[in-house]
Design a protein around this motif. Structure first.
Motif, PDB file in Angstrom:
ATOM      1  N   ARG A  38     -13.535  31.151  26.476  1.00  7.17           N
ATOM      2  CA  ARG A  38     -14.916  31.207  25.996  1.00  7.17           C
ATOM      3  C   ARG A  38     -14.976  30.715  24.561  1.00  7.17           C
ATOM      4  O   ARG A  38     -13.990  30.788  23.827  1.00  7.17           O
ATOM      5  N   GLN A  39     -16.151  30.229  24.203  1.00 12.69           N
ATOM      6  CA  GLN A  39     -16.352  29.739  22.850  1.00 12.69           C
ATOM      7  C   GLN A  39     -17.736  30.149  22.377  1.00 12.69           C
ATOM      8  O   GLN A  39     -18.744  29.761  22.971  1.00 12.69           O
ATOM      9  N   ALA A  40     -17.753  30.953  21.332  1.00 15.04           N
ATOM     10  CA  ALA A  40     -19.004  31.375  20.711  1.00 15.04           C
ATOM     11  C   ALA A  40     -19.365  30.383  19.599  1.00 15.04           C
ATOM     12  O   ALA A  40     -18.488  29.693  19.081  1.00 15.04           O
ATOM     13  N   GLY A  42     -19.715  28.523  16.358  1.00  8.99           N
ATOM     14  CA  GLY A  42     -18.984  28.593  15.108  1.00  8.99           C
ATOM     15  C   GLY A  42     -17.587  29.145  15.211  1.00  8.99           C
ATOM     16  O   GLY A  42     -16.912  29.336  14.189  1.00  8.99           O
ATOM     17  N   LYS A  43     -17.143  29.419  16.420  1.00 11.16           N
ATOM     18  CA  LYS A  43     -15.807  29.995  16.605  1.00 11.16           C
ATOM     19  C   LYS A  43     -14.948  29.085  17.464  1.00 11.16           C
ATOM     20  O   LYS A  43     -15.451  28.212  18.174  1.00 11.16           O
ATOM     21  N   GLU A  44     -13.651  29.301  17.396  1.00 11.24           N
ATOM     22  CA  GLU A  44     -12.734  28.530  18.219  1.00 11.24           C
ATOM     23  C   GLU A  44     -12.773  29.024  19.670  1.00 11.24           C
ATOM     24  O   GLU A  44     -13.120  30.171  19.941  1.00 11.24           O
ATOM     25  N   ARG A  45     -12.360  28.137  20.550  1.00 13.53           N
ATOM     26  CA  ARG A  45     -12.257  28.520  21.954  1.00 13.53           C
ATOM     27  C   ARG A  45     -11.137  29.541  22.094  1.00 13.53           C
ATOM     28  O   ARG A  45     -10.035  29.363  21.571  1.00 13.53           O
ATOM     29  N   GLU A  46     -11.409  30.624  22.814  1.00 20.32           N
ATOM     30  CA  GLU A  46     -10.426  31.684  22.943  1.00 20.32           C
ATOM     31  C   GLU A  46     -10.138  32.003  24.405  1.00 20.32           C
ATOM     32  O   GLU A  46     -11.011  31.892  25.281  1.00 20.32           O
ATOM     33  N   SER A  63      -9.058  41.965  24.402  1.00 15.16           N
ATOM     34  CA  SER A  63     -10.459  42.303  24.174  1.00 15.16           C
ATOM     35  C   SER A  63     -11.266  42.469  25.450  1.00 15.16           C
ATOM     36  O   SER A  63     -12.374  43.018  25.412  1.00 15.16           O
ATOM     37  N   GLU A  89     -21.075  40.799  21.881  1.00 11.40           N
ATOM     38  CA  GLU A  89     -19.995  39.931  21.399  1.00 11.40           C
ATOM     39  C   GLU A  89     -19.343  39.117  22.514  1.00 11.40           C
ATOM     40  O   GLU A  89     -18.498  38.272  22.240  1.00 11.40           O
ATOM     41  N   ALA A  92     -21.176  33.723  24.756  1.00 16.07           N
ATOM     42  CA  ALA A  92     -20.386  32.509  24.540  1.00 16.07           C
ATOM     43  C   ALA A  92     -20.609  31.566  25.709  1.00 16.07           C
ATOM     44  O   ALA A  92     -21.198  31.947  26.731  1.00 16.07           O
TER      45      ALA A  92
END
Length: 123
Positions: A38-40, A42-46, A63, A89, A92
């Motif tokens: 998933r990618q939110a 402004g964040k990196e893909r996790e 998580s 949270e 994403a």
């Protein structure tokens, strides 16, 4: 070559559930390890979850353990991600990915990717 298409995303209230699907083309689906990421904004893909070729072994990010469940139906060329107890949270774009022998939690080790499906969780 594998083509992947995710579906099942949407807008859901916190505490709700969704089931994401990822349909794969090709006749060799059962030879691929499948991952969910998933990618939110402004964040990196996790990394979220991954599943072995025969579905026996699964891996999860800390998580999401206990809330997310990955499964697959090789006869349908489909991998699923059941998401329960959704939190804001978790918002994403969710992607599925495939590779023959990836380092399961590393996005860069997957060769094939879908276009993603948006999950938005309202508080």
């Amino acid at each position: 070559q594998v083509q992947l298409a995710e579906s099942g995303g949407g807008l859901v209230q916190a505490g709700g559930s969704l089931r994401l699907s990822c349909a794969a083309s090709g006749r060799t689906f059962s030879t691929y390890i499948m991952g969910w990421f998933r990618q939110a904004p402004g964040k990196e893909r996790e990394f979220v979850a991954a599943i072995s070729q025969n579905g026996v072994t699964t891996w999860y990010a800390d998580s999401v353990k206990g809330r997310f469940t990955v499964s697959r139906a090789n006869a349908k060329n489909t991998v699923y991600l059941q998401i329960n107890s959704l939190k804001p949270e978790d918002t994403a774009v969710y992607y599925c990915a495939a590779d023959l022998s990836p380092l399961y939690s590393l996005p860069g080790s997957y060769h094939y990717w879908g276009q993603g499906t948006q999950v938005t969780v309202s508080s």
